[in-house]
Scaffold this motif. Structure first.
Motif, PDB file in Angstrom:
ATOM      1  N   LYS A  53       0.832  -1.198   0.000  1.00 34.13           N
ATOM      2  CA  LYS A  53       0.000   0.000   0.000  1.00 34.13           C
ATOM      3  C   LYS A  53       0.875   1.260   0.000  1.00 34.13           C
ATOM      4  O   LYS A  53       0.615   2.215  -0.729  1.00 34.13           O
ATOM      5  CB  LYS A  53      -0.889  -0.011   1.245  1.00 34.13           C
ATOM      6  N   PRO A  80      -2.122  -1.188  -6.109  1.00 33.18           N
ATOM      7  CA  PRO A  80      -3.572  -1.201  -5.856  1.00 33.18           C
ATOM      8  C   PRO A  80      -4.006  -2.475  -5.119  1.00 33.18           C
ATOM      9  O   PRO A  80      -3.487  -3.556  -5.405  1.00 33.18           O
ATOM     10  CB  PRO A  80      -4.186  -1.182  -7.261  1.00 33.18           C
ATOM     11  N   ASN A  81      -4.926  -2.326  -4.184  1.00 38.05           N
ATOM     12  CA  ASN A  81      -5.457  -3.458  -3.413  1.00 38.05           C
ATOM     13  C   ASN A  81      -5.800  -4.656  -4.294  1.00 38.05           C
ATOM     14  O   ASN A  81      -5.566  -5.801  -3.914  1.00 38.05           O
ATOM     15  CB  ASN A  81      -6.754  -3.037  -2.696  1.00 38.05           C
ATOM     16  N   ASP A 124       5.655  -1.000 -10.842  1.00 40.38           N
ATOM     17  CA  ASP A 124       5.135  -1.609  -9.613  1.00 40.38           C
ATOM     18  C   ASP A 124       5.938  -2.876  -9.261  1.00 40.38           C
ATOM     19  O   ASP A 124       6.273  -3.102  -8.090  1.00 40.38           O
ATOM     20  CB  ASP A 124       3.647  -1.961  -9.768  1.00 40.38           C
TER      21      ASP A 124
END
Lengths: 443, 443
Positions: B183, B188-189, B223
């Motif tokens: 997070k 993103p979750n 990411d």
């Protein structure tokens, strides 16, 4: 059968398999007491332990099993090329393991195992769908000292459980001797198998029903009378006088004579009772057979076994003399319970240590570590708790001693070691020289 | 499937089930050494033992198992109304037993079991189709001292097997902390689950392959880079500085901080290594997770586990915090063998007694009885044998001392007690006062 993976949602509780036991800690302690008695007695008599998988090929299990057992085998759905099943008894696995190394192993060998076995049966007293069984086997020895040695180990296990010759006895018979006796009174050879079959039911049905069974097999009333008369024999001298000149019973008589001599030498005589009517199933045992019973005949056989000299060859190995004994956990556990005798329990916990809050935790951890390092068992509280809650937990865990760390212990560096049996509290300074072991033995 | 009862005729040897182990006595001794180390360490830490049937309902086993495990379950052909199977793991049985008595049991409870489990898998190093597993579980405690206590017992077992922090280490991670870290760098979750899945494969596939997996799940190269960067973190201070003001990681950080504090207090720090990338499968663990590895990374995880707070509720019980550890017998046995370290062997046999012929048997029996009654293990020869054969057998049985009874011993009443380690023979008068126990401790 398809596998359904549902998402885990709250739903009805799932039940245990029918006829199979959970051992919660209190039950496990009793079981452990029994297993330790078995283990120590077998080791005491020079047996070596082994184990085989609880799963075997169906082919192996069926080759040895009688028809009744075959129907009770739990079979696994096929996976791969082997058809597998849960063992209903350990002996086929023993035979397989020995045959696989029959050329390398040194005989005679004395092997022991505590094995869980599964049978799909109607549930009743003394019967579940799984049980544990101590198996003692001597392979490669024809002397009847082999029979005596398996019995000696079983008797020692009973003694360790607090039972002696006032509580149980062992009926000793011999297949070959019974045949010789049948022959001596003129029973035709062709009728022997039917006689064994009928007599094997003696514990389960009445004598009248057995007479009926024998009649149905074409055995005359006179012959049946002679058979029942033979079963009343209770001494080898009587056997000798009955057999008189029948020399072919010679080796069977010598064998059982030598068995009773060795048993006397090893101090087992008080437990033994000659009984020519012991059968123990069919087509497996070949010589001396035995069964142990409660003196009050409360239950099924406690343990039993005998000589089986044809098993290895029937499974593809070389012929070898074998003696085996099976001792299940269900009947003996029921018997001990009825007699109100607990088997020796497993080791108890020596210490429980608890603490009031997170400030007291480091000292409690230190104390627990020191106790554990000295080789003693110690439960350490997992979070802060009030003294009352701690001592009640220590009690429930059967801890012998309990030490609680609160602010005053933290400040003084002195501990109160409470003896949970008498409630006495000893004040002890905690430092590098504190000897928790001597506190236990002093307590 | 029909049951065929053939008459027992000599035929081909029957093989063992594939992937399942026989334990011949020499292998059993090694296994016993391991089991005793497990047992003593668990008792030392205040765990209570329990056991459940190796057979459970398929419904229970599938409810807990992931998809991969479900395919590996050995299912039993139907008998009666319940559909049964062999357990692939013990945890569902533990949950079932606790749920059945959730109202009566006192929590927290610390339970241990050594359970055989079955999975139909492709065989490879460190994997068979059955294995034994030490299971340590603490149920009903949310403090992270619970994690420390299961680890403490496992570490003590390793120490008893002669292994210390130079031989193995334990990687400690936290699911909740990893989420907070994800997070904090803006993952993103919706991508968390895919990340866990990919990272869980790190021991099995290369980092490039993992990057590919992440890309396929729609995770950007940037990411992925951030994720790998997070995995290089090796201290909680670094976590703290990375998280900076992200307050929602607070409880996860507090929890793992308190874990490391308790571990320090209980002397485990040398074994622990923080590693945020420890995943241990999916959908089961909810907090701290851990895995022990060989320092040389020779093998699979030696033991592993973590916190799983949702299991009981997913099986129909009330929600309760749980911590568990599984420690299999295959990897550790391989590791000990590669390191050339035998686990402590089971008890050795103290005496072997043999005799020349039937005239010598009564004295030999008397000697064996006396030794056994004094609590020492003794193997008694089963028939007359030459000295040479007897002493070679005594040697094979690992007997510490050997006593042979021939005509001269019979005549003199004096025994020669041979110490099998150094060959020294002590002459001893055999009478009621002969103390075989002191001979052993003196030898």
């Amino acid at each position: 059968m398809s596998v359904c993976l549902e998402s885990p949602v709250p739903m009805k509780k799932i039940s245990a398999p029918k006829g199979m036991r959970d051992f919660y800690p209190d039950q496990y302690r009793v079981r452990l007491g029994l297993f330790r008695a078995w283990e120590e007695s077998a080791l005491n008599h020079g047996f070596e332990f082994y184990e085989a998988p609880v799963v075997e090929t169906l082919e192996l299990l069926q080759r040895k099993a009688g028809e009744e057992i075959s129907k009770q085998i739990y079979i696994l759905e096929e996976k791969g090329s082997q058809h597998l099943a849960l063992r209903p008894e350990l002996t086929p696995s023993l035979a397989r393991m020995i045959i696989a190394r029959q050329g390398e192993l040194s005989f005679p060998l004395k092997w022991a195992s505590i094995a869980q076995c599964f049978r799909y049966e109607r549930m009743q007293k003394g019967r579940k769908r799984e049980h544990y069984q101590l198996n003692l086997d001597i392979v490669g020895e024809s002397s009847s000292l082999a029979e005596v040695e398996v019995l000696g180990a079983a008797v020692l296990a009973m003694q360790s459980l607090g039972l002696n010759h006032n509580d149980f006895y062992i009926r000793i018979g011999s297949r070959t001797l019974l045949s010789a006796l049948f022959k001596s009174v003129g029973i035709p050879n062709a009728h022997f198998m039917a006689c064994y079959l009928a007599l094997d039911k003696r514990e389960k049905i009445s004598d009248d029903e057995i007479l009926e069974l024998l009649a149905r097999e074409g055995i005359s009333k006179d012959d049946s009378g002679r058979i029942f008369d033979l079963l009343s024999i209770r001494s080898l001298n009587e056997v000798r006088s009955r057999l008189g000149g029948v020399s072919r019973a010679g080796s069977a008589l010598d064998e059982i004579d030598s068995f009773f001599e060795s048993a006397e030498e090893l101090g087992l005589s008080d437990y033994l009772s000659f009984d020519p009517g012991v059968i123990r199933g069919l087509g497996y045992y070949t010589g001396i057979v035995f069964e142990a019973f409660d003196r009050d005949n409360r239950s099924r056989a406690i343990f039993g076994g005998g000589r089986y000299d044809n098993l290895l060859s029937s499974l593809g190995g070389k012929t070898m003399p074998c003696v085996g004994l099976g001792f299940g956990d269900v009947v003996i556990t029921d018997m001990l319970e009825e007699l109100n005798r607990d088997p020796v329990m497993g080791k108890t916990l020596e210490y429980a240590v608890g603490f009031m809050d997170v400030q007291c935790r480091p000292l409690a951890s230190k104390v627990a570590s020191r106790i554990r390092q000295s080789g003693l068992g110690c439960d350490l509280g997992l979070s802060g708790e009030k003294p009352r809650k701690f001592f009640s937990r220590a009690n429930r865990l059967h801890a012998a001693h309990a030490v609680y760390i609160g602010p005053s212990e933290l400040k003084s560096g002195r501990l109160g070691v409470k003896n949970m049996a008498d409630g006495e509290i000893r004040a002890v300074r905690f430092d590098d020289s504190t000897d928790f072991k001597s506190l236990v033995s002093a307590g």
